[in-house]
Write a protein that holds these residues in place. Structure first.
Motif, mmCIF file in Angstrom:
data_model
loop_
_atom_site.group_PDB
_atom_site.id
_atom_site.type_symbol
_atom_site.label_atom_id
_atom_site.label_comp_id
_atom_site.label_asym_id
_atom_site.label_seq_id
_atom_site.Cartn_x
_atom_site.Cartn_y
_atom_site.Cartn_z
ATOM 1 N N ALA B 120 -2.726 0.335 5.417
ATOM 2 C CA ALA B 120 -3.627 0.219 4.260
ATOM 3 C C ALA B 120 -2.863 0.011 2.963
ATOM 4 O O ALA B 120 -3.265 -0.781 2.124
ATOM 5 C CB ALA B 120 -4.518 1.456 4.172
ATOM 6 N N GLN B 121 -1.758 0.743 2.789
ATOM 7 C CA GLN B 121 -0.969 0.540 1.571
ATOM 8 C C GLN B 121 0.495 0.847 1.833
ATOM 9 O O GLN B 121 0.838 1.453 2.853
ATOM 10 C CB GLN B 121 -1.499 1.363 0.387
ATOM 11 C CG GLN B 121 -1.379 2.864 0.500
ATOM 12 C CD GLN B 121 -2.623 3.510 1.092
ATOM 13 O OE1 GLN B 121 -3.723 3.000 0.900
ATOM 14 N NE2 GLN B 121 -2.440 4.580 1.839
ATOM 15 N N GLU B 122 1.335 0.442 0.893
ATOM 16 C CA GLU B 122 2.780 0.563 1.033
ATOM 17 C C GLU B 122 3.191 2.015 1.331
ATOM 18 O O GLU B 122 4.116 2.255 2.102
ATOM 19 C CB GLU B 122 3.456 0.046 -0.250
ATOM 20 C CG GLU B 122 4.955 -0.045 -0.131
ATOM 21 C CD GLU B 122 5.600 -0.673 -1.372
ATOM 22 O OE1 GLU B 122 4.867 -1.121 -2.273
ATOM 23 O OE2 GLU B 122 6.838 -0.693 -1.410
ATOM 24 N N SER B 123 2.480 2.983 0.722
ATOM 25 C CA SER B 123 2.875 4.390 0.884
ATOM 26 C C SER B 123 2.685 4.864 2.326
ATOM 27 O O SER B 123 3.217 5.905 2.715
ATOM 28 C CB SER B 123 2.086 5.275 -0.082
ATOM 29 O OG SER B 123 0.697 5.148 0.196
ATOM 30 N N ALA B 124 1.946 4.102 3.113
ATOM 31 C CA ALA B 124 1.736 4.502 4.510
ATOM 32 C C ALA B 124 2.877 4.015 5.406
ATOM 33 O O ALA B 124 2.942 4.384 6.585
ATOM 34 C CB ALA B 124 0.410 3.946 5.013
ATOM 35 N N MET B 125 3.774 3.189 4.866
ATOM 36 C CA MET B 125 4.901 2.677 5.662
ATOM 37 C C MET B 125 6.077 3.630 5.546
ATOM 38 O O MET B 125 6.361 4.168 4.475
ATOM 39 C CB MET B 125 5.356 1.300 5.136
ATOM 40 C CG MET B 125 4.635 0.114 5.715
ATOM 41 S SD MET B 125 4.545 0.037 7.507
ATOM 42 C CE MET B 125 6.233 -0.351 7.979
ATOM 43 N N ARG B 126 6.788 3.821 6.624
ATOM 44 C CA ARG B 126 8.028 4.606 6.572
ATOM 45 C C ARG B 126 8.884 4.288 7.798
ATOM 46 O O ARG B 126 8.351 3.923 8.854
ATOM 47 C CB ARG B 126 7.738 6.109 6.481
ATOM 48 C CG ARG B 126 6.992 6.649 7.665
ATOM 49 C CD ARG B 126 6.638 8.115 7.537
ATOM 50 N NE ARG B 126 5.717 8.484 8.600
ATOM 51 C CZ ARG B 126 6.105 8.783 9.841
ATOM 52 N NH1 ARG B 126 7.378 8.779 10.167
ATOM 53 N NH2 ARG B 126 5.199 9.079 10.773
#
Lengths: 162, 153
Positions: B120-126
């Motif tokens: 959904a958004q960049e902050s969900a990537m890791r």
């Protein structure tokens, strides 16, 4: 097991804005007026068509504009048998390097209305333009070249270019 | 040549250069792409025991030819080993909304595999995110048979 996949299509695509510069822009605007403009080198007097604004041999700007004729001589050619999406000529066809009368360098176009086995160096051709209302600042305003019916140009007249 | 402006001194035109190359796959990569049509990832085992995907035709260290006997199935799940965010996708990108390009080490493989991850958004990537493939509705034998990867539930 599914049918084996034997090949894949891997397109390489580049989309960009092309700016031809002042000299070639004037050439293209000339084309839209049914007129082929070149520029003459002040040192070697070669006439460049299309003009790029300078003479690569003398490294000087080319400022004097000259109109060349829409007739010329085929100095070399190639028979094209491979389709290309943006080319509308029926295959096979002959791509030519044509030295326009008054020009010092040849440029590329296509010759039509002649059997391929009769396309030859020295063949005299003239431009076939699109209808006047369709003229636009693009080389596509010259639909193609066709034989002019004149006798072949002697080899000496274009040997420098073939 | 595309549309040409007529105002101003110099002209400008949109040019598109595209080569629609068709590439023959050969006996090894043919198995990888055929696997995609069956929703399977086919990799291969190298001489030193490591597993890579897509499968290699030649060993990168010993240069020995690797036959079909080296093929082995990996995935379909995997883990993100590194990624980059694409905020403004281009027309040829696999997703029409912002997404991540990620290196994904599929389960059973030792080297990562590049694909898109839909979050959904960049902050969900890791790095370390567990992902699974989302398969295309109609497989055609292309890397796009994997529509993208998504986070495991």
């Amino acid at each position: 097991m599914a049918d084996p996949v034997k090949s894949i299509v891997t397109p390489i695509r580049l989309e960009y804005d092309y700016t031809p510069g002042r000299a070639t822009s004037r050439f293209l605007r000339g084309i839209a007026r049914h007129c082929i403009l070149g520029q003459e080198c002040p040192k070697c007097h070669k006439v460049y068509v299309p003009p790029r604004g300078s003479c690569p041999a003398c490294a000087v700007p080319t400022e004097r504009e000259v109109e060349v004729r829409d007739t010329g001589t085929v100095v070399t050619f190639s028979i094209i048998r491979v389709p290309s999406e943006n080319i509308h000529f029926e295959l096979p066809y002959a791509a030519i390097s044509v030295l326009l009368d008054g020009a010092g360098i040849p440029f590329f176009h296509v010759v039509q209305d002649i059997p391929l086995d009769q396309v030859r160096m020295g063949l005299r051709v003239r431009a076939r333009w699109v209808a006047t209302e369709a003229l636009a600042p693009t080389i596509a305003s010259i639909e193609c070249f066709v034989p002019s019916g004149e006798p072949d140009a002697p080899w000496e007249s274009f040997r420098e270019h073939s | 040549m595309g549309e040409t402006e007529t105002g101003g001194e110099t002209l400008r035109a949109r040019h598109v250069l595209e080569y629609p190359f068709r590439r023959s796959l050969g006996p090894i990569l043919e198995r990888f792409f055929t696997g995609l049509t069956e929703q399977r990832f086919v990799g291969s085992r190298l001489d030193d025991g490591r597993v890579v995907v897509p499968p290699a035709e030649f060993d990168p260290v010993t240069a020995a030819a690797l036959g079909a006997d080296r093929l082995t199935e990996v995935g379909p799940g995997g883990v993100v080993t590194t990624w980059t965010w694409v905020g403004a996708p281009g027309p040829k990108h696999p997703l029409d909304r912002p997404f991540a390009w990620a290196l994904i080490r599929l389960d059973g493989a030792d080297a990562p595999f590049l694909h898109a991850v839909d979050v959904a958004q960049e902050s969900a990537m890791r790095t370390g995110l567990r992902v699974k493939p989302r398969w295309a509705a109609a497989p055609v034998g292309s890397i796009r048979d994997v529509a993208c990867f998504e986070a495991e539930a």
